[in-house]
Design a protein around this motif. Structure first.
Motif, mmCIF file in Angstrom:
data_model
loop_
_atom_site.group_PDB
_atom_site.id
_atom_site.type_symbol
_atom_site.label_atom_id
_atom_site.label_comp_id
_atom_site.label_asym_id
_atom_site.label_seq_id
_atom_site.Cartn_x
_atom_site.Cartn_y
_atom_site.Cartn_z
ATOM 1 N N GLU A 51 31.025 -21.574 106.915
ATOM 2 C CA GLU A 51 31.370 -22.242 108.170
ATOM 3 C C GLU A 51 31.043 -21.356 109.371
ATOM 4 O O GLU A 51 30.574 -21.830 110.403
ATOM 5 C CB GLU A 51 32.853 -22.617 108.179
ATOM 6 C CG GLU A 51 33.262 -23.553 107.046
ATOM 7 C CD GLU A 51 32.388 -24.800 106.985
ATOM 8 O OE1 GLU A 51 32.118 -25.377 108.052
ATOM 9 O OE2 GLU A 51 31.991 -25.188 105.874
ATOM 10 N N ILE A 52 31.319 -20.070 109.241
ATOM 11 C CA ILE A 52 30.998 -19.139 110.322
ATOM 12 C C ILE A 52 29.493 -19.113 110.559
ATOM 13 O O ILE A 52 29.022 -19.121 111.705
ATOM 14 C CB ILE A 52 31.535 -17.730 109.999
ATOM 15 C CG1 ILE A 52 33.066 -17.733 110.065
ATOM 16 C CG2 ILE A 52 30.954 -16.679 110.945
ATOM 17 C CD1 ILE A 52 33.716 -16.463 109.588
ATOM 18 N N TYR A 53 28.729 -19.122 109.462
ATOM 19 C CA TYR A 53 27.274 -19.134 109.582
ATOM 20 C C TYR A 53 26.797 -20.390 110.306
ATOM 21 O O TYR A 53 25.941 -20.329 111.189
ATOM 22 C CB TYR A 53 26.648 -19.056 108.192
ATOM 23 C CG TYR A 53 25.133 -19.107 108.193
ATOM 24 C CD1 TYR A 53 24.385 -18.013 108.613
ATOM 25 C CD2 TYR A 53 24.464 -20.257 107.783
ATOM 26 C CE1 TYR A 53 22.990 -18.064 108.612
ATOM 27 C CE2 TYR A 53 23.083 -20.311 107.776
ATOM 28 C CZ TYR A 53 22.357 -19.219 108.199
ATOM 29 O OH TYR A 53 20.987 -19.272 108.212
ATOM 30 N N LYS A 54 27.375 -21.527 109.961
ATOM 31 C CA LYS A 54 26.958 -22.794 110.577
ATOM 32 C C LYS A 54 27.298 -22.845 112.060
ATOM 33 O O LYS A 54 26.635 -23.538 112.834
ATOM 34 C CB LYS A 54 27.610 -23.963 109.843
ATOM 35 C CG LYS A 54 27.065 -24.213 108.453
ATOM 36 C CD LYS A 54 27.802 -25.363 107.784
ATOM 37 C CE LYS A 54 27.257 -25.642 106.395
ATOM 38 N NZ LYS A 54 28.003 -26.739 105.720
ATOM 39 N N GLU A 55 28.347 -22.143 112.467
ATOM 40 C CA GLU A 55 28.771 -22.158 113.872
ATOM 41 C C GLU A 55 27.865 -21.307 114.763
ATOM 42 O O GLU A 55 27.892 -21.450 115.989
ATOM 43 C CB GLU A 55 30.214 -21.668 113.976
ATOM 44 C CG GLU A 55 31.234 -22.680 113.453
ATOM 45 C CD GLU A 55 32.641 -22.130 113.431
ATOM 46 O OE1 GLU A 55 32.827 -20.960 113.866
ATOM 47 O OE2 GLU A 55 33.550 -22.840 112.977
ATOM 48 N N LEU A 56 27.084 -20.413 114.176
ATOM 49 C CA LEU A 56 26.150 -19.621 114.971
ATOM 50 C C LEU A 56 25.015 -20.504 115.467
ATOM 51 O O LEU A 56 24.645 -21.488 114.814
ATOM 52 C CB LEU A 56 25.574 -18.476 114.122
ATOM 53 C CG LEU A 56 26.580 -17.469 113.563
ATOM 54 C CD1 LEU A 56 25.865 -16.491 112.635
ATOM 55 C CD2 LEU A 56 27.291 -16.718 114.684
ATOM 56 N N ASP A 57 24.445 -20.164 116.616
ATOM 57 C CA ASP A 57 23.314 -20.963 117.083
ATOM 58 C C ASP A 57 22.070 -20.627 116.267
ATOM 59 O O ASP A 57 22.040 -19.651 115.509
ATOM 60 C CB ASP A 57 23.088 -20.783 118.590
ATOM 61 C CG ASP A 57 22.688 -19.373 118.984
ATOM 62 O OD1 ASP A 57 21.897 -18.732 118.262
ATOM 63 O OD2 ASP A 57 23.169 -18.888 120.042
#
Length: 332
Positions: free
Chosen positions: A245-251
């Protein structure tokens, strides 16, 4: 008064700009298992530097070496939950037995085979990535570490003969594959968390350690290692992980920066891992350990016993149909 007001306005504007910059910057915590200035710590520092440069400081990596955020088994769970952002460490099979396949003893016996089996796009690598994905963890890269051996705190007669009952108890990681391997090549496996291993050797609860290699023993056990037995018990591969989820939140630009830096992180290690293993065996020797000579024939003898007696139990434990299907792809 006017001067004071202008100064206050300028200071307020400067602070506002600084606060905006701070708000836009993202810092991710990255855990790893070795002390500062070890090879993985230096590689992680280079990775962090590459990320910061590529994103102009908008994305930063803060390192937590030496299990500062917890034992790797705990950290893996915390990465899956998002309580720890990132980690580079070995897989922990406590949450999924299938990870034991990555530690299958004597799956590979040389560096060329290791790269073929574990590199990006290889069948084993793809399976490992899918297992991590089931835990809400994204694999960015891998870091080949070493072929494993046994560290001992006392001399054993015919230590390199797998047919001899040595009467020596070894700390092994809490994975069935390691315990079965120890038990079938003349040792007694005693599962203990990594955090308890040093004290167990130091106090004589166990006679040595299985589950690491020269790099790990030099970094964490050199003060209690009198002998090192390089019998290539397994191939150690660590994975650079980030919470999904953290990865997906990065641009998208930050994701690209992570991917490119991770690719460099892995490629550089494949180029240096074998030499680093030799160097660490030398460091163990300099620290006072005796490197026990082991022939290719003795390693082959260990491999035959383990493949015959250990593999069937491990495969049944983790799911024989799935495991054999993966092995058919890996070993073809």
């Amino acid at each position: 008064m006017k001067t004071s007001m202008f100064k206050n306005l300028a200071l307020s504007t400067t602070l506002s700009i600084a606060m905006v910059g701070i708000a836009e910057a993202t810092t991710l915590k990255l855990s790893h298992v070795r002390p500062q200035d070890t090879a993985i710590d230096q590689a992680a520092q280079a990775f962090a530097s590459d990320i910061e440069k590529a994103t102009n400081g908008e994305l930063k990596i803060r390192l937590f070496p030496a299990n500062a955020l917890g034992d790797y088994t705990v950290v893996q769970e915390r990465v899956g939950l998002g309580a720890v952002d990132m980690a580079v460490q070995p897989p922990a099979s406590g949450t999924d037995k299938r990870f034991q396949l990555a530690y299958l003893p004597y799956l590979v016996q040389n560096w060329d085979d290791a790269q073929r089996v574990f590199a990006t796009g290889a069948p084993m690598r793809e399976e490992i990535e899918e297992i991590y994905a089931d835990q809400n963890i994204h694999v960015l890269a891998a870091w080949p570490v070493y072929f494993g051996g046994v560290a001992l705190n006392r001399e054993l007669e015919k230590a390199a003969d797998p047919m001899i009952d040595k009467g020596a108890k070894l700390r092994v990681p809490p994975m069935k594959s390691f315990q079965l391997t120890a038990d079938n090549i003349g040792f007694i496996g005693s599962p203990l968390p990594f955090s308890e291993a040093f004290t167990a050797v130091q106090t004589g609860v166990v006679d040595g350690v299985m589950g690491s290699g020269a790099e790990g023993y030099y970094a964490s056990f050199r003060d209690v290692t009198q002998y090192y037995l390089p019998i290539n018990t397994h191939f150690e591969m660590w994975y650079l992980l980030i919470n999904q989820e953290i990865y997906k939140e990065l641009d998208s630009a930050q994701q690209v920066a992570l991917s490119e830096a991770a690719a460099n992180f892995e490629t550089a290690r494949w180029g240096s891992a074998e030499a680093d293993q030799t160097r660490n065996e030398g460091l163990l020797k300099e620290a006072g350990a005796t490197i026990i000579p082991v022939t290719d024939e003795q390693i082959d003898a260990h491999a035959r016993i383990v493949r015959e007696k250990v593999w069937p139990e491990i495969l049944d434990d983790i799911g024989a149909d799935w495991a054999n299907d993966v092995l058919d792809k890996v070993l073809q």
